[in-house]
Design a protein around this motif. Sequence first.
Motif, PDB file in Angstrom:
ATOM      1  N   SER A   6      76.063  -4.181  81.673  1.00  0.00           N
ATOM      2  CA  SER A   6      75.775  -4.394  80.246  1.00  0.00           C
ATOM      3  C   SER A   6      75.302  -3.115  79.554  1.00  0.00           C
ATOM      4  N   ASP A   7      74.850  -2.129  80.324  1.00  0.00           N
ATOM      5  CA  ASP A   7      74.371  -0.876  79.732  1.00  0.00           C
ATOM      6  C   ASP A   7      75.494  -0.038  79.127  1.00  0.00           C
ATOM      7  N   TRP A   8      76.724  -0.310  79.513  1.00  0.00           N
ATOM      8  CA  TRP A   8      77.845   0.469  78.979  1.00  0.00           C
ATOM      9  C   TRP A   8      77.974   0.305  77.471  1.00  0.00           C
ATOM     10  N   LYS A   9      77.504  -0.841  76.935  1.00  0.00           N
ATOM     11  CA  LYS A   9      77.605  -1.065  75.486  1.00  0.00           C
ATOM     12  C   LYS A   9      76.802  -0.015  74.710  1.00  0.00           C
ATOM     13  N   PHE A  10      75.703   0.469  75.286  1.00  0.00           N
ATOM     14  CA  PHE A  10      74.909   1.502  74.622  1.00  0.00           C
ATOM     15  C   PHE A  10      75.736   2.776  74.458  1.00  0.00           C
ATOM     16  N   LEU A  11      76.378   3.161  75.529  1.00  0.00           N
ATOM     17  CA  LEU A  11      77.187   4.372  75.503  1.00  0.00           C
ATOM     18  C   LEU A  11      78.392   4.202  74.581  1.00  0.00           C
ATOM     19  N   VAL A  12      79.029   3.046  74.630  1.00  0.00           N
ATOM     20  CA  VAL A  12      80.197   2.783  73.781  1.00  0.00           C
ATOM     21  C   VAL A  12      79.808   2.827  72.303  1.00  0.00           C
ATOM     22  N   LEU A  13      78.685   2.216  71.946  1.00  0.00           N
ATOM     23  CA  LEU A  13      78.253   2.244  70.543  1.00  0.00           C
ATOM     24  C   LEU A  13      77.876   3.662  70.116  1.00  0.00           C
ATOM     25  N   GLY A  14      77.254   4.425  71.008  1.00  0.00           N
ATOM     26  CA  GLY A  14      76.943   5.818  70.702  1.00  0.00           C
ATOM     27  C   GLY A  14      78.203   6.627  70.448  1.00  0.00           C
ATOM     28  N   LEU A  15      79.200   6.438  71.292  1.00  0.00           N
ATOM     29  CA  LEU A  15      80.482   7.131  71.095  1.00  0.00           C
ATOM     30  C   LEU A  15      81.185   6.617  69.842  1.00  0.00           C
ATOM     31  N   GLY A  16      81.028   5.320  69.555  1.00  0.00           N
ATOM     32  CA  GLY A  16      81.597   4.745  68.333  1.00  0.00           C
ATOM     33  C   GLY A  16      81.006   5.377  67.086  1.00  0.00           C
ATOM     34  N   CYS A  17      79.734   5.689  67.145  1.00  0.00           N
ATOM     35  CA  CYS A  17      79.079   6.340  66.011  1.00  0.00           C
ATOM     36  C   CYS A  17      79.694   7.718  65.764  1.00  0.00           C
ATOM     37  N   ILE A  18      79.978   8.433  66.838  1.00  0.00           N
ATOM     38  CA  ILE A  18      80.643   9.734  66.707  1.00  0.00           C
ATOM     39  C   ILE A  18      82.019   9.539  66.066  1.00  0.00           C
ATOM     40  N   GLY A  19      82.745   8.511  66.523  1.00  0.00           N
ATOM     41  CA  GLY A  19      84.064   8.213  65.963  1.00  0.00           C
ATOM     42  C   GLY A  19      84.001   7.896  64.477  1.00  0.00           C
ATOM     43  N   ILE A  20      82.995   7.129  64.070  1.00  0.00           N
ATOM     44  CA  ILE A  20      82.844   6.790  62.652  1.00  0.00           C
ATOM     45  C   ILE A  20      82.605   8.055  61.837  1.00  0.00           C
ATOM     46  N   TYR A  21      81.770   8.936  62.361  1.00  0.00           N
ATOM     47  CA  TYR A  21      81.512  10.162  61.609  1.00  0.00           C
ATOM     48  C   TYR A  21      82.770  11.025  61.496  1.00  0.00           C
ATOM     49  N   PHE A  22      83.477  11.225  62.614  1.00  0.00           N
ATOM     50  CA  PHE A  22      84.684  12.048  62.565  1.00  0.00           C
ATOM     51  C   PHE A  22      85.770  11.407  61.701  1.00  0.00           C
ATOM     52  N   GLY A  23      85.793  10.082  61.661  1.00  0.00           N
ATOM     53  CA  GLY A  23      86.785   9.392  60.846  1.00  0.00           C
ATOM     54  C   GLY A  23      86.458   9.398  59.363  1.00  0.00           C
ATOM     55  N   SER A  24      85.174   9.382  59.030  1.00  0.00           N
ATOM     56  CA  SER A  24      84.797   9.257  57.621  1.00  0.00           C
ATOM     57  C   SER A  24      84.110  10.495  57.038  1.00  0.00           C
ATOM     58  N   HIS A  25      83.451  11.256  57.868  1.00  0.00           N
ATOM     59  CA  HIS A  25      82.625  12.391  57.423  1.00  0.00           C
ATOM     60  C   HIS A  25      81.599  11.943  56.377  1.00  0.00           C
ATOM     61  N   ASP A  26      81.214  10.680  56.474  1.00  0.00           N
ATOM     62  CA  ASP A  26      80.271  10.104  55.516  1.00  0.00           C
ATOM     63  C   ASP A  26      78.922   9.869  56.198  1.00  0.00           C
ATOM     64  N   PRO A  27      77.876  10.587  55.799  1.00  0.00           N
ATOM     65  CA  PRO A  27      76.582  10.402  56.448  1.00  0.00           C
ATOM     66  C   PRO A  27      75.978   9.018  56.225  1.00  0.00           C
ATOM     67  N   TRP A  28      76.295   8.381  55.108  1.00  0.00           N
ATOM     68  CA  TRP A  28      75.762   7.048  54.846  1.00  0.00           C
ATOM     69  C   TRP A  28      76.309   6.014  55.836  1.00  0.00           C
ATOM     70  N   SER A  29      77.634   5.952  55.955  1.00  0.00           N
ATOM     71  CA  SER A  29      78.212   4.950  56.862  1.00  0.00           C
ATOM     72  C   SER A  29      77.855   5.269  58.311  1.00  0.00           C
ATOM     73  N   THR A  30      77.801   6.545  58.671  1.00  0.00           N
ATOM     74  CA  THR A  30      77.432   6.935  60.031  1.00  0.00           C
ATOM     75  C   THR A  30      76.004   6.503  60.339  1.00  0.00           C
ATOM     76  N   THR A  31      75.093   6.782  59.425  1.00  0.00           N
ATOM     77  CA  THR A  31      73.688   6.442  59.641  1.00  0.00           C
ATOM     78  C   THR A  31      73.476   4.938  59.647  1.00  0.00           C
ATOM     79  N   ILE A  32      74.116   4.232  58.731  1.00  0.00           N
ATOM     80  CA  ILE A  32      73.972   2.772  58.696  1.00  0.00           C
ATOM     81  C   ILE A  32      74.530   2.154  59.978  1.00  0.00           C
ATOM     82  N   PHE A  33      75.687   2.627  60.448  1.00  0.00           N
ATOM     83  CA  PHE A  33      76.227   2.124  61.707  1.00  0.00           C
ATOM     84  C   PHE A  33      75.253   2.399  62.844  1.00  0.00           C
TER      85      PHE A  33
END
Length: 190
Positions: free
Chosen positions: A90-117
Amino acid sequence: MMIEKILGFLAGSMITIAQIVYLTNTIKRKIRPSVLSWMGWALLMGTSLISQVLGAGWQWSLTSLLLSAVGATTIAITAFCIRNFSLSASDWKFLVLGLGCIGIYFGSHDPWSTTIFAIIADGILGIPTIIKAYKDPVSERSMAWIFGVASQTIALVLCIGHSPLYVLFPLYLFLFNGTMVCLTRAVRKD
């Protein structure tokens, strides 16, 4: 400006003390941190920090977020290196969400959506800790939560007069740490 630097240093010092307490307990083998959880938290906070700095610039309220990300990385690496860590599927979800946050930033370059996610992901991942603190307050009782509240209180003061973007993570961390203080200090009769 000098007062902001001093307060930023004070906020960072408090979160550093909290993480040193946790790290010391890890080294003494009093606790076994989840290495993936701590790396996931480091990625969530680090990505949010970088997105805010690139999107809106450095502000001294970010000091505690920076040191939180560095501390989380240090805890994960130390636990791994001394072979004192837990690892469950179940700990893998932490790593996946952390990597997902990186993906959101690279996809949007938006600090608001990245921070809210990052905040929503961190909050979801923190639910088991809150439940554990409610069911067994002593198991999560630590001065680290109090230092976290103090650090984020200072960070919130530093946000006055700056972009509301800077308020998001300190406010969330203030509420999370405050909840943990209340739950772990509560005396309940079940």
